[in-house]
Write a protein that holds these residues in place. Structure first.
Motif, PDB file in Angstrom:
ATOM      1  N   VAL A  99      34.792  47.851  45.351  1.00 59.11           N
ATOM      2  CA  VAL A  99      36.011  48.026  44.536  1.00 59.11           C
ATOM      3  C   VAL A  99      36.939  46.817  44.707  1.00 59.11           C
ATOM      4  CG1 VAL A  99      38.126  49.394  44.300  1.00 59.11           C
ATOM      5  CG2 VAL A  99      35.912  50.541  44.406  1.00 59.11           C
ATOM      6  N   ASN A 100      37.088  46.358  45.951  1.00 56.76           N
ATOM      7  CA  ASN A 100      37.929  45.165  46.177  1.00 56.76           C
ATOM      8  C   ASN A 100      37.342  43.942  45.472  1.00 56.76           C
ATOM      9  OD1 ASN A 100      39.941  46.373  47.637  1.00 56.76           O
ATOM     10  ND2 ASN A 100      39.031  45.928  49.629  1.00 56.76           N
ATOM     11  N   GLN A 101      36.010  43.822  45.534  1.00 55.73           N
ATOM     12  CA  GLN A 101      35.393  42.660  44.889  1.00 55.73           C
ATOM     13  C   GLN A 101      35.678  42.667  43.388  1.00 55.73           C
ATOM     14  OE1 GLN A 101      34.116  40.286  46.522  1.00 55.73           O
ATOM     15  NE2 GLN A 101      33.081  39.026  44.994  1.00 55.73           N
ATOM     16  N   GLY A 103      38.263  43.856  42.024  1.00 56.60           N
ATOM     17  CA  GLY A 103      39.664  43.449  41.887  1.00 56.60           C
ATOM     18  C   GLY A 103      39.835  41.944  41.904  1.00 56.60           C
ATOM     19  N   GLY A 106      39.574  40.709  38.566  1.00 60.08           N
ATOM     20  CA  GLY A 106      40.509  41.218  37.567  1.00 60.08           C
ATOM     21  C   GLY A 106      40.126  42.546  36.946  1.00 60.08           C
ATOM     22  N   ILE A 107      39.229  43.312  37.601  1.00 58.82           N
ATOM     23  CA  ILE A 107      38.861  44.629  37.068  1.00 58.82           C
ATOM     24  C   ILE A 107      39.886  45.643  37.586  1.00 58.82           C
ATOM     25  CG2 ILE A 107      37.030  46.374  36.896  1.00 58.82           C
ATOM     26  CD1 ILE A 107      36.226  43.596  35.820  1.00 58.82           C
ATOM     27  N   PRO A 108      40.560  46.371  36.696  1.00 58.34           N
ATOM     28  CA  PRO A 108      41.547  47.364  37.159  1.00 58.34           C
ATOM     29  C   PRO A 108      40.887  48.426  38.044  1.00 58.34           C
ATOM     30  CG  PRO A 108      41.735  46.999  34.789  1.00 58.34           C
ATOM     31  CD  PRO A 108      40.487  46.308  35.226  1.00 58.34           C
ATOM     32  N   ARG A 109      41.661  48.969  38.966  1.00 62.48           N
ATOM     33  CA  ARG A 109      41.113  49.860  39.983  1.00 62.48           C
ATOM     34  C   ARG A 109      40.369  51.081  39.419  1.00 62.48           C
ATOM     35  NH1 ARG A 109      41.508  47.778  44.703  1.00 62.48           N
ATOM     36  NH2 ARG A 109      41.176  49.055  46.556  1.00 62.48           N
ATOM     37  N   ARG A 115      32.745  51.840  38.074  1.00 60.48           N
ATOM     38  CA  ARG A 115      31.589  50.942  38.243  1.00 60.48           C
ATOM     39  C   ARG A 115      30.976  51.094  39.639  1.00 60.48           C
ATOM     40  NH1 ARG A 115      33.194  45.180  35.336  1.00 60.48           N
ATOM     41  NH2 ARG A 115      33.889  46.083  33.368  1.00 60.48           N
TER      42      ARG A 115
ATOM     43  N   ARG B  17      45.444  38.082  33.731  1.00 56.52           N
ATOM     44  CA  ARG B  17      45.171  39.431  34.223  1.00 56.52           C
ATOM     45  C   ARG B  17      44.316  39.373  35.481  1.00 56.52           C
ATOM     46  NH1 ARG B  17      41.502  43.815  31.122  1.00 56.52           N
ATOM     47  NH2 ARG B  17      39.927  42.499  32.073  1.00 56.52           N
ATOM     48  N   ILE B  18      43.319  38.471  35.473  1.00 54.17           N
ATOM     49  CA  ILE B  18      42.461  38.322  36.661  1.00 54.17           C
ATOM     50  C   ILE B  18      43.313  37.952  37.873  1.00 54.17           C
ATOM     51  CG2 ILE B  18      40.669  36.874  37.717  1.00 54.17           C
ATOM     52  CD1 ILE B  18      39.340  36.711  34.960  1.00 54.17           C
ATOM     53  N   ILE B  21      45.690  41.060  39.004  1.00 61.42           N
ATOM     54  CA  ILE B  21      44.939  42.133  39.673  1.00 61.42           C
ATOM     55  C   ILE B  21      44.315  41.604  40.961  1.00 61.42           C
ATOM     56  CG2 ILE B  21      42.954  43.690  39.460  1.00 61.42           C
ATOM     57  CD1 ILE B  21      43.596  43.903  36.468  1.00 61.42           C
ATOM     58  N   GLY B  22      43.858  40.353  40.931  1.00 64.49           N
ATOM     59  CA  GLY B  22      43.284  39.748  42.138  1.00 64.49           C
ATOM     60  C   GLY B  22      44.308  39.656  43.256  1.00 64.49           C
ATOM     61  N   THR B  25      44.950  42.978  44.706  1.00 62.11           N
ATOM     62  CA  THR B  25      43.810  43.437  45.511  1.00 62.11           C
ATOM     63  C   THR B  25      43.824  42.794  46.901  1.00 62.11           C
ATOM     64  OG1 THR B  25      42.529  43.675  43.483  1.00 62.11           O
ATOM     65  CG2 THR B  25      41.300  43.688  45.539  1.00 62.11           C
TER      66      THR B  25
END
Lengths: 306, 270
Positions: A99-101, A103, A106-109, A115, B17-18, B21-22, B25
């Motif tokens: 999940v962190n990867q 992020g 840029g993939i929302p949580r 996924r 956006r990347i 969110i990055g 995270t």
């Protein structure tokens, strides 16, 4: 547009070792591509440069048209990488790791969690999602790295020895999974020491040795170049000596086993016919060595001799 | 060569956006780490600062008498809170980033599309988060021993955040250059500890001998501690404007250095 284009790529490390000596390579999008070579040939350096873990000395590289010098972020967003060495936090759980990867790409949580469930289930890790990664078996750790690399659904997946140390059953299931990922459109570059793996999975191949590409061809074309193959035949009854088959060198390795060299101009039906005439019944047969392995050794040996 | 094509149409890239969110995270991962091992990240400072209050404040402080117009315990409290904030900010970043280097999982970030400045910002924010959490914990402990009044809340908060950022960046640079765990501990032990003990936590500069005062003013920690103390008590041994100018200058210089070193791949790329 190619998935990967590399031009005159060079790398000299601080200790003076010239790992890459002007590599030119193109990988078509959608391909399942094998990058083979002996230890120290430059495979991992090449992958390291493309993924920005290694700084190149010269040349250029593009990922789906994005130049890694000028558009590095965009290039890296296209790549998923499964490195040779385990490189996740052993104290984190598989679900947290993937999940962190996601992020970081840029993939929302909420989407990352969906996924994570999909890929961890597909790679048979879902039951272990909450356990610390250090407790996973070797095969599970390898599969976790594949799941992690897929979280942002990369257009180019680079696998550096993904099945090293994995038992045959898990390896076969990983092959099926990778075939499916490739069928869905992901370009895959695979380095492996299991040449059967490359022969089974890949459509195109490059062999790198001493920092140079020594061969680049379609897998099927390359295999056709093999002039002579050695077959191991198991006889139903014990044999006292190797039979004489004109035109075919034959060796008796034990009282039930023959090795027969068959060139491209000859055929196996002829061998079987002659053995039948001599009253020898063959119960099973296999290649002595993997065909790709034989070509690989010839090319690499030639490189060493040169 | 066969004609191959992707069956999946790739989504357009949204680098903004990347990055956002990055960044979130990286910070969330740091927060999760801090909370997961809270007995190593939060608790020790609360205990050790409590001991400072008990020994130096309760037992010895009564004999020392007032300082700067306040009881010794009250005078010492802001400095002890600041010390805990800064040391924890530093050690959070140095241990987390060096641990990621050592375990190789820093590669998760290096192969991602996140730029170097954003990775630095994420780790520094993680250090800031731990500094604030520890600061709250130590303030809670100090309330068991003394009353705390806040005269200038914005100055107090500003000084704490700036000092935390500076020490987080220091920790990041230490982690970049460290080749082993010994090198992670050298700076905190042999540089930061002396700077703190001579940084005006336990005394006011005019109490020092004449020859030592100018040397004391070369210590950057003195400015952080006094700005923070001014936020609480309204007293300081240094000019508050100068203290903030020094802190902002140090934060900017360290941030630029960290980004340049990240971009060059110092200590993390071959």
């Amino acid at each position: 547009m190619n998935a990967l284009s590399v031009r005159a790529l060079t790398k000299t490390y601080k200790n003076g070792v010239q790992a890459l000596k002007g590599i030119d390579l193109e990988v078509e999008r959608g391909d399942f591509f094998a990058l083979l070579g002996p230890n120290g040939a430059g495979k991992t350096t090449l992958i390291g440069i493309v993924t920005s873990l290694v700084t190149k000395t010269g040349g250029e590289a593009r990922v789906f048209g994005y130049d890694i010098d000028r558009e590095l972020e965009a290039a890296k967003a296209c790549i998923g990488v499964v490195p040779q060495e385990l490189n996740f936090n052993m104290f984190e759980s598989p679900e947290t790791i993937v999940v962190n990867q996601a992020g970081f790409y840029g993939i929302p949580r909420p989407e990352a969690r969906r996924r994570a469930e999909r890929y961890l289930k597909q790679l048979q890790l879902w039951d272990k999602r909450d356990k610390a990664a250090r407790g996973l078996s070797g095969g599970m750790k390898r599969r976790l790295m594949i799941a992690r690399a897929l979280m942002h659904e990369p257009r180019l997946l680079i696998l550096d020895e993904p099945t090293a140390g994995v038992d045959i059953e898990v390896r076969r299931s990983m092959w099926d999974f990778l075939r499916e990922i490739n069928r869905q459109g992901t370009t895959i570059i695979l380095t492996t020491h299991y040449l059967e793996e490359a022969e089974t999975l890949c459509r195109n191949i490059a062999i790198i040795d001493g920092g140079r590409i020594v061969e680049r061809d379609r897998m099927s074309t390359l295999l056709l170049r093999l002039h002579t193959e050695t077959f191991v035949l198991n006889a139903s009854a014990p044999l006292a000596a190797a039979p004489r088959l004109d035109g075919y060198p034959v060796r008796l390795t034990d009282d039930h086993t023959l090795e027969v060299d068959v060139s491209k101009e000859q055929n196996l039906n002829d061998v079987f016919g002659r053995l039948s005439q001599l009253g020898i019944q063959v119960v099973s047969m296999r290649n002595k060595v993997n065909r790709l392995e034989e070509i690989f050794m010839r090319l690499v040996d030639k490189g060493v001799a040169a | 060569m066969s004609t191959l094509a992707e069956t999946v149409t790739p989504e357009p890239l949204h680098l903004g956006r990347i990055r956002w969110i990055g960044f979130k995270t990286v910070v969330l991962r740091e927060y999760q780490r801090i909370i997961r091992i809270w007995t190593q990240t939060i608790l020790p400072s609360a205990v050790s600062q409590g001991l400072y209050f008990a020994i130096f404040g309760s037992l010895l402080g009564g004999r020392i008498g007032p300082m700067g117009g306040f009881g010794y315990m009250q005078y010492m409290a802001p400095g002890l809170i600041m010390m805990a904030v800064n040391i924890n900010s530093y050690s959070n970043v140095v241990s987390s980033f060096y641990g990621a280097k050592f375990g190789k999982h820093v590669e998760e970030l290096l192969v991602s599309p996140l730029p170097g400045w954003l990775i630095v910002s994420g780790y520094v924010t993680g250090g800031l988060v731990r500094g604030v959490l520890v600061g709250i914990a130590v303030t809670g402990v100090s309330l068991l021993f003394t009353h705390i009044h806040v005269q200038h809340p914005l100055i107090m908060v500003g000084a704490a955040l700036l000092a935390s950022i500076i020490f987080s960046l220091g920790g990041f640079l230490n982690a970049l250059f460290a080749q082993n765990f010994d090198q992670v501990n050298i700076i905190p032990t042999f540089v930061l500890q002396p700077l703190y003990w001579f940084g005006g936590i336990f005394y006011s500069v005019p109490l020092l001998p004449h020859w030592a005062r100018p040397i004391s003013y070369l210590n950057p920690v003195l400015y952080m501690v006094n700005a923070f103390r001014y936020g609480f008590l309204g007293v300081s041994d240094v000019n508050i404007g100068a203290a903030f100018a020094i802190m902002v200058g140090a934060a900017v210089a360290l941030f630029v250095a960290a980004i340049l070193l990240m971009e060059r791949g110092a200590g993390i790329r071959e």
